[in-house]
Design an enzyme around this catalytic site. Structure first.
Site, PDB file in Angstrom:
ATOM      1  N   MET A 154      -6.537   0.023   2.709  1.00  0.00           N
ATOM      2  CA  MET A 154      -5.986   1.327   3.138  1.00  0.00           C
ATOM      3  C   MET A 154      -5.099   1.104   4.360  1.00  0.00           C
ATOM      4  O   MET A 154      -5.159   1.831   5.348  1.00  0.00           O
ATOM      5  CB  MET A 154      -7.168   2.269   3.424  1.00  0.00           C
ATOM      6  CG  MET A 154      -6.817   3.710   3.589  1.00  0.00           C
ATOM      7  SD  MET A 154      -6.072   4.434   2.125  1.00  0.00           S
ATOM      8  CE  MET A 154      -6.390   6.170   2.455  1.00  0.00           C
ATOM      9  N   GLY A 155      -4.239   0.089   4.267  1.00  0.00           N
ATOM     10  CA  GLY A 155      -3.227  -0.130   5.301  1.00  0.00           C
ATOM     11  C   GLY A 155      -2.027   0.751   5.000  1.00  0.00           C
ATOM     12  O   GLY A 155      -2.146   1.765   4.296  1.00  0.00           O
ATOM     13  N   ARG A 156      -0.859   0.324   5.499  1.00  0.00           N
ATOM     14  CA  ARG A 156       0.347   1.157   5.345  1.00  0.00           C
ATOM     15  C   ARG A 156       0.609   1.541   3.891  1.00  0.00           C
ATOM     16  O   ARG A 156       0.858   2.711   3.570  1.00  0.00           O
ATOM     17  CB  ARG A 156       1.572   0.398   5.872  1.00  0.00           C
ATOM     18  CG  ARG A 156       1.770   0.478   7.357  1.00  0.00           C
ATOM     19  CD  ARG A 156       3.057  -0.248   7.721  1.00  0.00           C
ATOM     20  NE  ARG A 156       2.922  -1.667   7.434  1.00  0.00           N
ATOM     21  CZ  ARG A 156       2.718  -2.601   8.351  1.00  0.00           C
ATOM     22  NH1 ARG A 156       2.664  -2.271   9.621  1.00  0.00           N
ATOM     23  NH2 ARG A 156       2.589  -3.864   8.003  1.00  0.00           N
ATOM     24  N   ILE A 157       0.573   0.561   2.975  1.00  0.00           N
ATOM     25  CA  ILE A 157       0.957   0.869   1.587  1.00  0.00           C
ATOM     26  C   ILE A 157      -0.156   1.662   0.893  1.00  0.00           C
ATOM     27  O   ILE A 157       0.118   2.633   0.177  1.00  0.00           O
ATOM     28  CB  ILE A 157       1.322  -0.422   0.824  1.00  0.00           C
ATOM     29  CG1 ILE A 157       2.527  -1.099   1.500  1.00  0.00           C
ATOM     30  CG2 ILE A 157       1.643  -0.113  -0.648  1.00  0.00           C
ATOM     31  CD1 ILE A 157       2.913  -2.461   0.935  1.00  0.00           C
ATOM     32  N   THR A 236      -0.082  -4.330  -7.043  1.00  0.00           N
ATOM     33  CA  THR A 236       1.257  -4.598  -6.502  1.00  0.00           C
ATOM     34  C   THR A 236       1.144  -5.456  -5.247  1.00  0.00           C
ATOM     35  O   THR A 236       2.091  -5.545  -4.473  1.00  0.00           O
ATOM     36  CB  THR A 236       1.982  -3.282  -6.133  1.00  0.00           C
ATOM     37  OG1 THR A 236       1.105  -2.510  -5.296  1.00  0.00           O
ATOM     38  CG2 THR A 236       2.373  -2.471  -7.346  1.00  0.00           C
ATOM     39  N   SER A 237      -0.040  -6.056  -5.013  1.00  0.00           N
ATOM     40  CA  SER A 237      -0.230  -6.799  -3.755  1.00  0.00           C
ATOM     41  C   SER A 237       0.082  -8.283  -3.964  1.00  0.00           C
ATOM     42  O   SER A 237       1.249  -8.683  -3.850  1.00  0.00           O
ATOM     43  CB  SER A 237      -1.641  -6.575  -3.220  1.00  0.00           C
ATOM     44  OG  SER A 237      -2.618  -7.102  -4.086  1.00  0.00           O
ATOM     45  N   ARG A 238      -0.915  -9.069  -4.277  1.00  0.00           N
ATOM     46  CA  ARG A 238      -0.706 -10.478  -4.605  1.00  0.00           C
ATOM     47  C   ARG A 238      -1.572 -10.820  -5.820  1.00  0.00           C
ATOM     48  O   ARG A 238      -2.736 -10.383  -5.904  1.00  0.00           O
ATOM     49  CB  ARG A 238      -1.082 -11.388  -3.436  1.00  0.00           C
ATOM     50  CG  ARG A 238      -0.074 -11.383  -2.294  1.00  0.00           C
ATOM     51  CD  ARG A 238       1.250 -12.044  -2.702  1.00  0.00           C
ATOM     52  NE  ARG A 238       2.205 -12.088  -1.613  1.00  0.00           N
ATOM     53  CZ  ARG A 238       3.155 -11.176  -1.378  1.00  0.00           C
ATOM     54  NH1 ARG A 238       3.275 -10.117  -2.157  1.00  0.00           N
ATOM     55  NH2 ARG A 238       3.996 -11.347  -0.376  1.00  0.00           N
ATOM     56  N   GLU A 267       2.155 -16.926 -10.484  1.00  0.00           N
ATOM     57  CA  GLU A 267       3.505 -16.427 -10.667  1.00  0.00           C
ATOM     58  C   GLU A 267       4.519 -17.568 -10.726  1.00  0.00           C
ATOM     59  O   GLU A 267       4.443 -18.451  -9.857  1.00  0.00           O
ATOM     60  CB  GLU A 267       3.811 -15.532  -9.452  1.00  0.00           C
ATOM     61  CG  GLU A 267       4.569 -14.307  -9.781  1.00  0.00           C
ATOM     62  CD  GLU A 267       4.508 -13.322  -8.619  1.00  0.00           C
ATOM     63  OE1 GLU A 267       3.445 -12.713  -8.404  1.00  0.00           O
ATOM     64  OE2 GLU A 267       5.527 -13.190  -7.944  1.00  0.00           O
ATOM     65  N   HIS A 285       7.288  -8.646 -10.210  1.00  0.00           N
ATOM     66  CA  HIS A 285       7.204  -8.597  -8.736  1.00  0.00           C
ATOM     67  C   HIS A 285       8.428  -7.859  -8.143  1.00  0.00           C
ATOM     68  O   HIS A 285       9.166  -8.425  -7.330  1.00  0.00           O
ATOM     69  CB  HIS A 285       7.071 -10.016  -8.153  1.00  0.00           C
ATOM     70  CG  HIS A 285       6.414 -10.029  -6.808  1.00  0.00           C
ATOM     71  ND1 HIS A 285       5.628 -11.070  -6.356  1.00  0.00           N
ATOM     72  CD2 HIS A 285       6.426  -9.117  -5.789  1.00  0.00           C
ATOM     73  CE1 HIS A 285       5.201 -10.804  -5.131  1.00  0.00           C
ATOM     74  NE2 HIS A 285       5.658  -9.622  -4.768  1.00  0.00           N
ATOM     75  N   ALA A 287       8.087  -4.472  -6.910  1.00  0.00           N
ATOM     76  CA  ALA A 287       7.638  -3.210  -6.310  1.00  0.00           C
ATOM     77  C   ALA A 287       8.505  -2.792  -5.119  1.00  0.00           C
ATOM     78  O   ALA A 287       8.738  -1.605  -4.906  1.00  0.00           O
ATOM     79  CB  ALA A 287       6.171  -3.291  -5.913  1.00  0.00           C
TER      80      ALA A 287
END
Ligand code: DGY
Length: 328
Positions: A154-157, A236-238, A267, A285, A287
């Site tokens: 629950m950071g910025r994104i 959408t992270s890693r 990837e 990748h 996003a």
């Protein structure tokens, strides 16, 4: 000229011109990911690198680059960089936080909706000429509105994804080991829960954590086993945050309903079986890939180079200890 910059892939001409006004700039005309040997050879001559998440900035590269003072990563994530090794050598590492938050959150929603409502499958259905009439049971998907969205991170994104859920009347569960400021939660129907509760109660799970040791394979067979059978997972992270082989098993067995993936464990390779599945939407990748946002990220990376090589602390410094070390 105030030093030599190497840019590891083709970027925007405006930014190259901006950097050329201060530095001697060289780049990679082949516009492909450089091999470790090629990257090392280029870095060996440079005072600064404008690097991408596909460039491994490791001990070998740093040892071979005695002039190198700064690596400006064209990404908010910097798991491609050995931060400890860079810090030990006094090499400044910078990233591009903030400017891609909303664009990435928009895209997490694009994947969520595409996977839940089978948009890509439906597009293939129409193009292949199979749409012969409206049908009551044709391509049925999962409702999004008034359901529960679980945010892992629950950071910025994560917060930006949560804000968008309000329009769908959704309830939000979130897990974050770090405290989330009260103002970030204002106006949201959001509750902090354990991962187990998040897995058990969420209809959609979207991942927004950085890739670090603790988050590698955070979502594994055990986690899938705790999710609802109609859950839709979005990443959408890693890629390595999800055990991709376990995900293929979960999608094949319908342990969960569907997934939307922008990132992959190895990837650009995909886990065996992934691309054969209809219940997964796959994107490469992208996003953060809007025209405006990629330009802002690139400008931010360039500004960080200008500041660092001008002897000033760059605004988006990741390893503060390297700065202190340089000043000793
Ligand atoms: C990042 O910035 O870390 C993204 O993955 C690429 O935009």
């Amino acid at each position: 000229m105030n030093g030599k910059i190497f840019i590891t892939r083709r970027i925007f001409d405006e930014i190259v011109t901006f950097l050329e006004s201060t530095f001697e700039v060289s780049g990679n005309p082949a516009d492909r990911v450089l091999t470790p040997d090629e990257l090392r050879a280029a870095a060996a001559e440079a005072d600064g690198l404008l690097a991408l998440l596909t460039d491994r900035i490791d001990q070998d590269l740093l040892d071979a680059s005695p002039r190198l003072k700064v690596v400006a990563n064209f990404a908010v994530g910097y798991n491609n960089v050995d931060i400890d090794a860079a810090t030990a050598r006094g090499v400044l590492i910078t990233n591009t936080p903030g400017v891609l938050t909303d664009t990435t959150a928009d895209f997490a929603w694009a994947l969520l909706m595409a996977a839940a409502r089978r948009v890509v499958e439906a597009d293939r259905f129409v193009r292949s000429g199979r749409f012969d009439a409206w049908g009551p049971r044709m391509l049925l998907g999962h409702d999004i509105h008034h359901r529960t969205l679980g945010l892992v991170g629950m950071g910025r994104i994560g917060q930006a994804v949560a804000r968008r859920a309000g329009g769908f009347g959704m309830k939000i569960l979130y897990y974050d080991p770090h405290p989330v400021p009260a103002e970030a939660l204002a106006g949201l129907d959001a509750r902090s829960v354990t991962l187990d509760v998040l897995y058990a109660e969420s209809d959609f799970i979207s991942i927004h954590v950085p890739l670090v040791e603790d988050t590698h394979h955070l979502i594994d067979d055990a986690a899938f086993g705790k999710m609802k059978s109609d859950c839709v997972l979005v990443n959408t992270s890693r890629g390595p945050v999800v055990d991709e082989t376990a995900l293929v098993r979960a999608l094949e067995s319908r342990t969960i309903a569907a997934a939307g993936l922008d990132v992959y464990e190895h990837e650009p390779d995909l886990a065996p079986g992934l691309k054969a599945l209809d219940n997964v939407v796959l994107t490469p990748h992208i996003a953060s890939g809007s025209h405006a946002t990629r330009m802002r990220m690139c400008q931010m990376a360039a500004d960080n180079l200008v500041e660092a090589l001008g002897g000033r602390q760059p605004p988006n410094l990741v390893n503060r200890d390297a700065w202190d070390r340089r000043r000793q």
